[in-house]
Design a protein around this motif. Sequence first.
Motif, PDB file in Angstrom:
ATOM      1  N   ILE A 204       0.839  -1.192   0.000  1.00 12.94           N
ATOM      2  CA  ILE A 204       0.000   0.000   0.000  1.00 12.94           C
ATOM      3  C   ILE A 204       0.876   1.245   0.000  1.00 12.94           C
ATOM      4  CG2 ILE A 204      -1.700   1.342   1.305  1.00 12.94           C
ATOM      5  CD1 ILE A 204      -2.631  -1.347   2.523  1.00 12.94           C
ATOM      6  N   THR A 205       0.610   2.148  -0.916  1.00 12.72           N
ATOM      7  CA  THR A 205       1.292   3.447  -0.938  1.00 12.72           C
ATOM      8  C   THR A 205       0.231   4.543  -0.893  1.00 12.72           C
ATOM      9  OG1 THR A 205       1.303   3.530  -3.365  1.00 12.72           O
ATOM     10  CG2 THR A 205       3.209   2.517  -2.280  1.00 12.72           C
ATOM     11  N   GLU A 206       0.503   5.593  -0.117  1.00 12.75           N
ATOM     12  CA  GLU A 206      -0.448   6.689   0.025  1.00 12.75           C
ATOM     13  C   GLU A 206       0.275   8.024   0.018  1.00 12.75           C
ATOM     14  OE1 GLU A 206      -3.785   6.500   2.804  1.00 12.75           O
ATOM     15  OE2 GLU A 206      -3.118   4.484   3.350  1.00 12.75           O
ATOM     16  N   LEU A 207      -0.442   9.033  -0.434  1.00 13.54           N
ATOM     17  CA  LEU A 207       0.038  10.407  -0.387  1.00 13.54           C
ATOM     18  C   LEU A 207      -1.158  11.299  -0.092  1.00 13.54           C
ATOM     19  CD1 LEU A 207       2.492  12.322  -0.853  1.00 13.54           C
ATOM     20  CD2 LEU A 207       1.692  12.539  -3.214  1.00 13.54           C
ATOM     21  N   ASN A 208      -1.107  12.039   1.010  1.00 17.91           N
ATOM     22  CA  ASN A 208      -2.186  12.932   1.406  1.00 17.91           C
ATOM     23  C   ASN A 208      -1.639  14.334   1.604  1.00 17.91           C
ATOM     24  OD1 ASN A 208      -4.169  10.707   1.799  1.00 17.91           O
ATOM     25  ND2 ASN A 208      -2.768  10.148   3.455  1.00 17.91           N
ATOM     26  N   THR A 209      -2.397  15.335   1.204  1.00 19.83           N
ATOM     27  CA  THR A 209      -1.909  16.702   1.330  1.00 19.83           C
ATOM     28  C   THR A 209      -3.067  17.673   1.547  1.00 19.83           C
ATOM     29  OG1 THR A 209      -0.533  18.405   0.275  1.00 19.83           O
ATOM     30  CG2 THR A 209      -2.017  17.150  -1.148  1.00 19.83           C
ATOM     31  N   TYR A 210      -2.751  18.837   2.060  1.00 21.75           N
ATOM     32  CA  TYR A 210      -3.752  19.884   2.246  1.00 21.75           C
ATOM     33  C   TYR A 210      -3.062  21.241   2.182  1.00 21.75           C
ATOM     34  CZ  TYR A 210      -1.976  20.720   6.969  1.00 21.75           C
ATOM     35  OH  TYR A 210      -1.168  21.036   8.025  1.00 21.75           O
ATOM     36  N   TYR A 211      -3.863  22.258   1.928  1.00 18.39           N
ATOM     37  CA  TYR A 211      -3.383  23.641   2.005  1.00 18.39           C
ATOM     38  C   TYR A 211      -4.544  24.523   2.454  1.00 18.39           C
ATOM     39  CZ  TYR A 211      -1.102  28.037   1.053  1.00 18.39           C
ATOM     40  OH  TYR A 211      -0.549  29.282   1.192  1.00 18.39           O
ATOM     41  N   ASN A 212      -4.302  25.334   3.499  1.00 17.87           N
ATOM     42  CA  ASN A 212      -5.319  26.200   4.071  1.00 17.87           C
ATOM     43  C   ASN A 212      -5.113  27.643   3.612  1.00 17.87           C
ATOM     44  OD1 ASN A 212      -6.183  23.958   5.562  1.00 17.87           O
ATOM     45  ND2 ASN A 212      -4.762  24.438   7.223  1.00 17.87           N
ATOM     46  N   PHE A 213      -6.104  28.225   2.976  1.00 16.17           N
ATOM     47  CA  PHE A 213      -6.044  29.634   2.596  1.00 16.17           C
ATOM     48  C   PHE A 213      -6.431  30.527   3.769  1.00 16.17           C
ATOM     49  CE2 PHE A 213      -6.780  27.392  -1.411  1.00 16.17           C
ATOM     50  CZ  PHE A 213      -5.746  27.899  -2.180  1.00 16.17           C
ATOM     51  N   THR A 214      -7.429  30.106   4.541  1.00 17.31           N
ATOM     52  CA  THR A 214      -7.883  30.844   5.713  1.00 17.31           C
ATOM     53  C   THR A 214      -8.130  29.848   6.831  1.00 17.31           C
ATOM     54  OG1 THR A 214     -10.251  30.688   5.200  1.00 17.31           O
ATOM     55  CG2 THR A 214      -9.012  32.513   4.181  1.00 17.31           C
ATOM     56  N   HIS A 215      -8.660  30.352   7.953  1.00 16.55           N
ATOM     57  CA  HIS A 215      -8.954  29.470   9.074  1.00 16.55           C
ATOM     58  C   HIS A 215     -10.060  28.478   8.767  1.00 16.55           C
ATOM     59  CE1 HIS A 215      -6.155  31.453  11.550  1.00 16.55           C
ATOM     60  NE2 HIS A 215      -6.869  32.548  11.811  1.00 16.55           N
ATOM     61  N   ASN A 216     -10.921  28.792   7.790  1.00 14.14           N
ATOM     62  CA  ASN A 216     -12.047  27.901   7.538  1.00 14.14           C
ATOM     63  C   ASN A 216     -12.215  27.497   6.073  1.00 14.14           C
ATOM     64  OD1 ASN A 216     -12.794  30.366   6.593  1.00 14.14           O
ATOM     65  ND2 ASN A 216     -14.799  30.408   7.584  1.00 14.14           N
ATOM     66  N   PHE A 217     -11.160  27.673   5.276  1.00 10.71           N
ATOM     67  CA  PHE A 217     -11.268  27.276   3.874  1.00 10.71           C
ATOM     68  C   PHE A 217      -9.921  26.754   3.385  1.00 10.71           C
ATOM     69  CE2 PHE A 217     -10.868  28.184  -0.689  1.00 10.71           C
ATOM     70  CZ  PHE A 217     -11.922  27.427  -1.158  1.00 10.71           C
ATOM     71  N   GLY A 218      -9.960  25.616   2.714  1.00 14.97           N
ATOM     72  CA  GLY A 218      -8.725  25.032   2.208  1.00 14.97           C
ATOM     73  C   GLY A 218      -8.968  23.949   1.172  1.00 14.97           C
ATOM     74  N   LEU A 219      -7.882  23.394   0.683  1.00 15.36           N
ATOM     75  CA  LEU A 219      -7.899  22.338  -0.316  1.00 15.36           C
ATOM     76  C   LEU A 219      -7.364  21.043   0.286  1.00 15.36           C
ATOM     77  CD1 LEU A 219      -6.315  24.282  -3.337  1.00 15.36           C
ATOM     78  CD2 LEU A 219      -8.755  24.050  -2.784  1.00 15.36           C
ATOM     79  N   TYR A 220      -7.795  19.911  -0.262  1.00 10.13           N
ATOM     80  CA  TYR A 220      -7.250  18.630   0.167  1.00 10.13           C
ATOM     81  C   TYR A 220      -7.024  17.753  -1.058  1.00 10.13           C
ATOM     82  CZ  TYR A 220     -11.802  16.443  -0.669  1.00 10.13           C
ATOM     83  OH  TYR A 220     -12.959  15.971  -1.261  1.00 10.13           O
ATOM     84  N   GLY A 221      -6.142  16.789  -0.927  1.00 11.92           N
ATOM     85  CA  GLY A 221      -5.889  15.832  -1.989  1.00 11.92           C
ATOM     86  C   GLY A 221      -5.327  14.553  -1.420  1.00 11.92           C
ATOM     87  N   SER A 222      -5.613  13.435  -2.050  1.00 14.08           N
ATOM     88  CA  SER A 222      -5.070  12.153  -1.596  1.00 14.08           C
ATOM     89  C   SER A 222      -4.905  11.207  -2.774  1.00 14.08           C
ATOM     90  CB  SER A 222      -5.973  11.515  -0.534  1.00 14.08           C
ATOM     91  OG  SER A 222      -7.236  11.196  -1.077  1.00 14.08           O
TER      92      SER A 222
END
Length: 367
Positions: A204-222
């Motif tokens: 099993i290989t995994e890659l998870n990431t996120y980026y927050n623009f503000t305190h309540n809004f952001g992006l995610y990816g996996s």
Amino acid sequence: MKLTFKILSAIAVYILFTHTNAYSQGCVAIRSTGGLCIMDEHPDSIAHQGGVWLFNSNSRYFRSYKHFVGSEEQKQRIEEGTNVINHSYTQDLVLTRIVNNRWAFSLDIPVVGNSRSSLYEHGRTERRTTHSFGVGDISIRAYAWLLNPVKATKGNIQVGLGLKFPTGTYDYQDYFYNTGTNGARLLGPVDQSIQLGDGGTGIITELNTYYNFTHNFGLYGSFYYLISPREQNGVSTARGGAPSAKAVANGSDVMSVPDQYMIRAGVNYGAGNFNYSLGVRDECLPVHDLVGGSNGFRRPGYIISVEPGITYRINKFSVYSYVPVALVRNRTQSVPDKITTQLTGVDTHGDAAFADYAVNIGVTFKF
């Protein structure tokens, strides 16, 4: 840095899916990828703790009944009543140990219950049903944040590596009815799509990431990829009978042990104790594996879905729901299909049944 939302990662089973058996919403057998992994807890929330445990229970259900050859739906199958109907349920129990703000380890135990009704498997005169139930393929995984969570407050990348063990029964049997044997019942392995496991040890290989623009809004990816070095598991596809000459010639007389992958990406918005997300989900069982051979019976294909989700958190407890809704379904041409095409000169392309949507409901408790 105080955040009002948490970034979510891949659901298991996988179906998940699971099987994690969770599937790519149909006969394309995508095993569950477990419940939420540790990205459900933002590193800021554990940065100053000596270590915590997370328990996640994720339920995944779907009903597949629409047949596709390539991306073309075979609508006549439903009208004629010849379609296959699969009901798939996976309960993933995931225990995660967060050692510190960088490292974590998890154990995923899926419990699977499936049913499959069809005409063609039972003499084509009466719709009958086969079933499977039991523990699926258990997996263990290790996760690490690449950046120091204390300093990387806006975004981070998490990598995961693990093993999937062939603990689920991959030659589960039930009774088939066939008019060719005077209506007698034949005991044989159920269809690959409702087997509890695939019979192979996977990486099993995994890659998870996120980026927050503000305190309540952001992006995610996996990104999730299961490498299955074993080509075939030796289980017959003849449902208790003798395989056909065609199946022997193209290699589809035994079940394959395929790779699989899943990609998720989207946005999160937090409001109070609620987190709302909207993303795209791509689940695929590829035609060819990265390691080892790719022959044997499989229904390769992919499904692209829009995936809305909602999570409610209070103290150490959270409950969530995700419902990926299919946008694109494609049953691609398998290796046995290509072999038959070469042998006969006639283009051969098998079909698979898909669902319109899947339902994922779960709870996570930190202790």
